[in-house]
Design a protein around this motif. Sequence first.
Motif, PDB file in Angstrom:
ATOM      1  N   LEU A  73      41.626  44.681  41.528  1.00 38.31           N
ATOM      2  CA  LEU A  73      41.045  43.706  40.598  1.00 38.31           C
ATOM      3  C   LEU A  73      39.960  44.359  39.737  1.00 38.31           C
ATOM      4  O   LEU A  73      39.895  44.159  38.524  1.00 38.31           O
ATOM      5  CB  LEU A  73      40.454  42.545  41.408  1.00 38.31           C
ATOM      6  CG  LEU A  73      40.157  41.287  40.627  1.00 38.31           C
ATOM      7  CD1 LEU A  73      41.416  40.711  40.012  1.00 38.31           C
ATOM      8  CD2 LEU A  73      39.517  40.243  41.557  1.00 38.31           C
ATOM      9  N   LYS A  74      39.147  45.161  40.386  1.00 41.96           N
ATOM     10  CA  LYS A  74      38.074  45.837  39.656  1.00 41.96           C
ATOM     11  C   LYS A  74      38.682  46.846  38.653  1.00 41.96           C
ATOM     12  O   LYS A  74      38.223  46.946  37.522  1.00 41.96           O
ATOM     13  CB  LYS A  74      37.155  46.554  40.642  1.00 41.96           C
ATOM     14  CG  LYS A  74      36.021  47.269  39.950  1.00 41.96           C
ATOM     15  CD  LYS A  74      35.015  47.854  40.913  1.00 41.96           C
ATOM     16  CE  LYS A  74      33.955  48.640  40.159  1.00 41.96           C
ATOM     17  NZ  LYS A  74      34.479  49.629  39.227  1.00 41.96           N
ATOM     18  N   ASN A  75      39.717  47.540  39.097  1.00 43.11           N
ATOM     19  CA  ASN A  75      40.370  48.493  38.183  1.00 43.11           C
ATOM     20  C   ASN A  75      40.923  47.797  36.949  1.00 43.11           C
ATOM     21  O   ASN A  75      40.869  48.330  35.840  1.00 43.11           O
ATOM     22  CB  ASN A  75      41.521  49.216  38.890  1.00 43.11           C
ATOM     23  CG  ASN A  75      41.034  50.071  40.034  1.00 43.11           C
ATOM     24  OD1 ASN A  75      39.895  50.525  40.016  1.00 43.11           O
ATOM     25  ND2 ASN A  75      41.867  50.263  41.031  1.00 43.11           N
ATOM     26  N   TRP A  76      41.458  46.613  37.159  1.00 43.26           N
ATOM     27  CA  TRP A  76      42.006  45.866  36.023  1.00 43.26           C
ATOM     28  C   TRP A  76      40.899  45.513  35.032  1.00 43.26           C
ATOM     29  O   TRP A  76      41.056  45.689  33.830  1.00 43.26           O
ATOM     30  CB  TRP A  76      42.706  44.590  36.516  1.00 43.26           C
ATOM     31  CG  TRP A  76      44.016  44.852  37.184  1.00 43.26           C
ATOM     32  CD1 TRP A  76      44.795  45.977  37.049  1.00 43.26           C
ATOM     33  CD2 TRP A  76      44.706  43.998  38.097  1.00 43.26           C
ATOM     34  NE1 TRP A  76      45.936  45.860  37.823  1.00 43.26           N
ATOM     35  CE2 TRP A  76      45.909  44.654  38.475  1.00 43.26           C
ATOM     36  CE3 TRP A  76      44.451  42.730  38.645  1.00 43.26           C
ATOM     37  CZ2 TRP A  76      46.830  44.092  39.356  1.00 43.26           C
ATOM     38  CZ3 TRP A  76      45.373  42.177  39.523  1.00 43.26           C
ATOM     39  CH2 TRP A  76      46.543  42.847  39.870  1.00 43.26           C
ATOM     40  N   LEU A  77      39.789  45.004  35.567  1.00 38.53           N
ATOM     41  CA  LEU A  77      38.698  44.633  34.659  1.00 38.53           C
ATOM     42  C   LEU A  77      38.140  45.867  33.958  1.00 38.53           C
ATOM     43  O   LEU A  77      37.858  45.849  32.757  1.00 38.53           O
ATOM     44  CB  LEU A  77      37.593  43.903  35.430  1.00 38.53           C
ATOM     45  CG  LEU A  77      38.032  42.523  35.959  1.00 38.53           C
ATOM     46  CD1 LEU A  77      36.951  41.900  36.836  1.00 38.53           C
ATOM     47  CD2 LEU A  77      38.391  41.589  34.800  1.00 38.53           C
ATOM     48  N   ASP A  78      38.029  46.950  34.719  1.00 36.17           N
ATOM     49  CA  ASP A  78      37.564  48.212  34.117  1.00 36.17           C
ATOM     50  C   ASP A  78      38.495  48.620  32.976  1.00 36.17           C
ATOM     51  O   ASP A  78      38.049  49.097  31.939  1.00 36.17           O
ATOM     52  CB  ASP A  78      37.558  49.347  35.150  1.00 36.17           C
ATOM     53  CG  ASP A  78      36.385  49.223  36.098  1.00 36.17           C
ATOM     54  OD1 ASP A  78      35.503  48.375  35.826  1.00 36.17           O
ATOM     55  OD2 ASP A  78      36.362  49.934  37.123  1.00 36.17           O
ATOM     56  N   MET A  79      39.790  48.432  33.215  1.00 40.96           N
ATOM     57  CA  MET A  79      40.761  48.819  32.188  1.00 40.96           C
ATOM     58  C   MET A  79      40.533  48.045  30.891  1.00 40.96           C
ATOM     59  O   MET A  79      40.441  48.626  29.813  1.00 40.96           O
ATOM     60  CB  MET A  79      42.186  48.572  32.674  1.00 40.96           C
ATOM     61  CG  MET A  79      43.227  48.950  31.633  1.00 40.96           C
ATOM     62  SD  MET A  79      44.811  48.140  31.883  1.00 40.96           S
ATOM     63  CE  MET A  79      44.563  46.609  30.998  1.00 40.96           C
ATOM     64  N   PHE A  80      40.435  46.724  31.007  1.00 37.04           N
ATOM     65  CA  PHE A  80      40.217  45.916  29.803  1.00 37.04           C
ATOM     66  C   PHE A  80      38.957  46.393  29.074  1.00 37.04           C
ATOM     67  O   PHE A  80      38.945  46.531  27.855  1.00 37.04           O
ATOM     68  CB  PHE A  80      40.099  44.439  30.164  1.00 37.04           C
ATOM     69  CG  PHE A  80      41.426  43.790  30.506  1.00 37.04           C
ATOM     70  CD1 PHE A  80      42.449  43.734  29.558  1.00 37.04           C
ATOM     71  CD2 PHE A  80      41.655  43.227  31.751  1.00 37.04           C
ATOM     72  CE1 PHE A  80      43.665  43.131  29.850  1.00 37.04           C
ATOM     73  CE2 PHE A  80      42.870  42.620  32.056  1.00 37.04           C
ATOM     74  CZ  PHE A  80      43.880  42.572  31.110  1.00 37.04           C
TER      75      PHE A  80
END
Lengths: 91, 444
Positions: B429-436
Amino acid sequence: MEETLRFEDIPGVEWVPSPRPFITIDASKCTGCGNCLRVCLAGVFRLREKKAEVASLERCMECASCLFVCESGAVDFGWPVGGTGYRSEWG
Amino acid sequence: MSAVDYDVIVVGAGFGGPVAAKRCAEAGLSTLILERASTPGQKVISSCTIPFYGFLFGPQWIRDGDPPIERPITGIRNFFVRDGKVYATDNSFRVPGPLANRLAIGYTVYCRPFCTWLAERAVEAGAELRTSVAAVDVIMESGAVKGVVTDGGEELRCRLLIDAEGVQNILARKAGIRKTYRPEAVELCLLYDFKMAKEDIDRICGYQIEYYWAMPEEKIIAPLGEGSAVYIFPYRESIHMTIGRFLKGEEGVPVLAKELDAYYRRFFQVDRWREMYAPRTELRARIWDTCPIYAGLYQDMRSMPTFGDGVLLIGDAAGLEAAAIADGVPSAWFSAEMAAETAIEALRAGDTGASFLSRYQRRLEEHPLIPALISDTHRRDLAWARWSGDEAEMRRRVNQGWGIRLMGHLALPVLRAVYREMRRDPRVLKNWLDMFNRYHRLYA
Ligand SMILES: Cc1cc2nc3c(=O)[nH]c(=O)nc-3n(C[C@H](O)[C@H](O)[C@H](O)COP(=O)(O)OP(=O)(O)OC[C@H]3O[C@@H](n4cnc5c(N)ncnc54)[C@H](O)[C@@H]3O)c2cc1C
């Protein structure tokens, strides 16, 4: 420098002509239905004596529409020699 | 048995090939990528908005990397045209206001820089890339694929072939695994690329893609169900515009050169284009290509195998384009990773026979998104609005397919994919937000 072709009505694309033809039509299979002429945006084909033939591959963008619409299996679609054919920076 | 040159040969450095090659190379397999263009992506033509799910559930290294994206997309604006004027708009599918600076439903990209970036990552991982080489045939021995023949006449042998050659399927047909896609399943898209100043794009399109829909008498698009809307996709300092039509419809095979040009001519008279875009754009490229968008909707096309003795097919070569949203990149990435995983297992087990490789097809079928995407009938079903002649019906169906009710059928597959990833590692989940966030910075 390699030889490249450009056409005014197809900006943003250049062609390195293939040393070998890459689309051929088997006249014994062609029924002259004209489907390849209908779908080609590059004017590759023409009809002569009720058979399709390749007139010019110069503007071909290798999309293979001619292959998909040929019901008699007369269109033999291959690739231009590696590194030749069309190319674009804007695809 | 003759010696092999490589463990794995991947044909094609488009969107799928490099992803498969990188994973194989990382597992220590000697891996060769063959690409017929002189630079990866120079022969890939696409609209090309890659939906968010490609980035979230596709290769981690793309998600966590710095790929060359053009512009984040935060919504779809559907315009309805009658008598040359936009008379209604549906922009119900979009990231809600406060989140629009953070989240995106997709990213636009140019194929040449993007595929080059992908191929460079595969090479960094140890894969060998040979450009300007076309594979023209497969080497077959007792019904199994053992390698390829190049246009220079060279025979390259491998333990396993990953075929990422795209829609034309030349090698897969030579190997006897697939036949050509039927013309009703293949769309020919004519694409215009225009230069446009960033400030103008920011003001006119912003971060939304635009679709223009109309009934047949308007003649700005193919008959509903037999083509796409007019697409305008904003890039950084350019826009991409696409009009497409299937190679065969109810009335047979259309005269496409004439029809597609006529649609463009009419569309250039639509008020919104004339007023907002025409004075601010400069044509830069005119290109076209085919995509097997309805391959998943025809049983005979869909049931063609995606593997054979010694070979796995990915992306467009396996017929994995989404039938309604018309995206093919996410499935090319998903299938590339699953094919690589299967290849690694097969080579470890020393068994590249079709029965071992059949697990790949099972993985495709069990994927949380792929089956839902390739069997989505919303685009084809627009024909019902054409048959009824009812504009309200058209708007209702567009709302289902490209408006807020898109969520209705996309939500479940996406949630299944989220669940699957979260179960593997909740930190994703954190990786996804970091990606955005990172992509947003890459853009800015
Ligand atoms: C007009 C258009 C618009 C599209 N819009 C979108 C969109 O908005 N979003 C989206 O996600 N998808 C879109 N798609 C679909 C997407 O582009 C494809 O699904 C995707 O490119 C498929 O990836 P792939 O790796 O299977 O094949 P490709 O990306 O086509 O790559 C195939 C590669 O293999 C090479 N090759 C082929 N045969 C050989 C050979 N024999 N030897 C050597 N090299 C070979 C080719 O040169 C090419 O580089 C669109 C497609 C088109 C045509």
